[in-house]
Design a protein around this motif. Structure first.
Motif, mmCIF file in Angstrom:
data_model
loop_
_atom_site.group_PDB
_atom_site.id
_atom_site.type_symbol
_atom_site.label_atom_id
_atom_site.label_comp_id
_atom_site.label_asym_id
_atom_site.label_seq_id
_atom_site.Cartn_x
_atom_site.Cartn_y
_atom_site.Cartn_z
ATOM 1 N N LEU A 35 0.902 -1.152 -0.243
ATOM 2 C CA LEU A 35 -0.544 -0.310 -0.143
ATOM 3 C C LEU A 35 0.983 1.363 0.221
ATOM 4 O O LEU A 35 0.281 1.990 -0.132
ATOM 5 N N SER A 36 2.335 1.383 0.266
ATOM 6 C CA SER A 36 3.020 2.485 0.344
ATOM 7 C C SER A 36 4.155 2.630 -0.679
ATOM 8 O O SER A 36 4.829 3.248 -0.648
ATOM 9 N N ALA A 37 3.547 1.656 -1.331
ATOM 10 C CA ALA A 37 4.162 1.129 -3.188
ATOM 11 C C ALA A 37 4.026 2.623 -3.355
ATOM 12 O O ALA A 37 2.492 2.828 -3.878
ATOM 13 N N PRO A 38 4.444 3.216 -4.308
ATOM 14 C CA PRO A 38 3.778 4.430 -5.830
ATOM 15 C C PRO A 38 3.591 3.788 -6.628
ATOM 16 O O PRO A 38 3.798 2.385 -6.781
ATOM 17 N N GLY A 39 2.230 4.847 -6.817
ATOM 18 C CA GLY A 39 1.310 4.477 -8.067
ATOM 19 C C GLY A 39 0.083 4.507 -7.261
ATOM 20 O O GLY A 39 0.439 5.413 -6.653
ATOM 21 N N ASN A 40 -0.279 3.884 -8.152
ATOM 22 C CA ASN A 40 -2.575 4.473 -8.066
ATOM 23 C C ASN A 40 -3.077 3.424 -7.122
ATOM 24 O O ASN A 40 -2.612 2.333 -7.103
ATOM 25 N N ALA A 41 -3.486 4.128 -5.850
ATOM 26 C CA ALA A 41 -4.633 3.944 -5.097
ATOM 27 C C ALA A 41 -5.258 2.568 -5.674
ATOM 28 O O ALA A 41 -5.461 1.764 -4.924
ATOM 29 N N SER A 42 -5.833 2.950 -6.788
ATOM 30 C CA SER A 42 -6.914 1.754 -7.044
ATOM 31 C C SER A 42 -6.160 1.047 -7.506
ATOM 32 O O SER A 42 -6.944 -0.525 -7.049
ATOM 33 N N ASP A 43 -5.070 0.136 -8.439
ATOM 34 C CA ASP A 43 -4.154 -1.054 -8.666
ATOM 35 C C ASP A 43 -3.497 -1.236 -7.022
ATOM 36 O O ASP A 43 -3.718 -2.592 -7.008
ATOM 37 N N HIS A 44 -3.145 -0.313 -6.322
ATOM 38 C CA HIS A 44 -2.979 -1.154 -4.607
ATOM 39 C C HIS A 44 -3.896 -1.950 -4.063
ATOM 40 O O HIS A 44 -4.386 -2.683 -3.407
ATOM 41 N N PHE A 45 -4.948 -0.787 -4.303
ATOM 42 C CA PHE A 45 -6.820 -1.850 -3.320
ATOM 43 C C PHE A 45 -6.863 -2.731 -4.068
ATOM 44 O O PHE A 45 -7.291 -4.360 -3.082
ATOM 45 N N TRP A 46 -6.555 -3.318 -5.657
ATOM 46 C CA TRP A 46 -7.387 -4.143 -6.295
ATOM 47 C C TRP A 46 -6.003 -5.741 -6.137
ATOM 48 O O TRP A 46 -6.169 -6.433 -5.871
ATOM 49 N N GLU A 47 -5.084 -4.845 -5.833
ATOM 50 C CA GLU A 47 -3.840 -6.653 -5.237
ATOM 51 C C GLU A 47 -3.339 -6.308 -4.048
ATOM 52 O O GLU A 47 -3.731 -7.639 -3.389
ATOM 53 N N LEU A 48 -3.798 -5.539 -3.642
ATOM 54 C CA LEU A 48 -4.499 -6.045 -1.882
ATOM 55 C C LEU A 48 -5.704 -7.330 -1.841
ATOM 56 O O LEU A 48 -5.608 -7.939 -1.171
ATOM 57 N N GLU A 49 -6.507 -6.571 -2.404
ATOM 58 C CA GLU A 49 -7.989 -7.530 -2.870
ATOM 59 C C GLU A 49 -7.290 -8.565 -2.698
ATOM 60 O O GLU A 49 -8.057 -9.835 -2.486
ATOM 61 N N LYS A 50 -6.384 -9.180 -4.057
ATOM 62 C CA LYS A 50 -5.965 -10.370 -4.688
ATOM 63 C C LYS A 50 -5.311 -11.306 -3.916
ATOM 64 O O LYS A 50 -4.952 -12.066 -3.520
ATOM 65 N N ARG A 51 -3.936 -10.543 -3.114
ATOM 66 C CA ARG A 51 -4.031 -11.082 -2.101
ATOM 67 C C ARG A 51 -4.353 -11.944 -1.034
ATOM 68 O O ARG A 51 -3.668 -13.057 0.057
ATOM 69 N N ILE A 52 -4.397 -10.633 -0.199
ATOM 70 C CA ILE A 52 -6.269 -10.975 0.970
ATOM 71 C C ILE A 52 -6.862 -12.834 0.614
ATOM 72 O O ILE A 52 -6.975 -13.351 1.070
#
Length: 105
Positions: A35-52
């Motif tokens: 979540l702290s990495a550079p990039g779009n919030a939406s990309d972080h959100f969907w990547e986190l959702e996939k990881r969880i």
């Protein structure tokens, strides 16, 4: 194959919640990095959702305790770095040897 003793089974059931908590702490650190990495919030959100979604199926998060599977579960925990062999302190030498045998295959 080694059958887990009553003493080892009791110790396993006592330690699993602690091991899972430690594993989930590691996951949280990884999620924070994501979540702290550079990039779009939406990309972080969907990547986190996939990881969880993937991570919540891992035995480090949820496990069905079974005496007949306990040795295998412990070996998988070591293999998947949920725990280390040092975390098996207090277990019988027979159990530790059985775990080592599984991991050597």
């Amino acid at each position: 194959m080694y059958e887990i003793s009553k003493r080892d089974w009791k110790l396993f059931r006592e330690r699993v919640p602690e091991w899972q908590e430690h594993y989930m702490e590691q996951l949280i650190k990884e999620y924070i990095e994501l979540l702290s990495a550079p990039g779009n919030a939406s990309d972080h959100f969907w990547e986190l959702e996939k990881r969880i979604k993937k991570d919540k199926k891992h035995p480090g998060v949820i496990i069905e305790l079974s005496k007949s599977d306990a040795i295998w579960d412990i070996a998988f925990y070591v293999r998947d770095k949920v725990i280390t062999m040092d975390d098996l302190e207090g277990f019988s030498e027979n159990l530790i040897d059985a775990v080592k045998l599984i991991l050597s295959r």
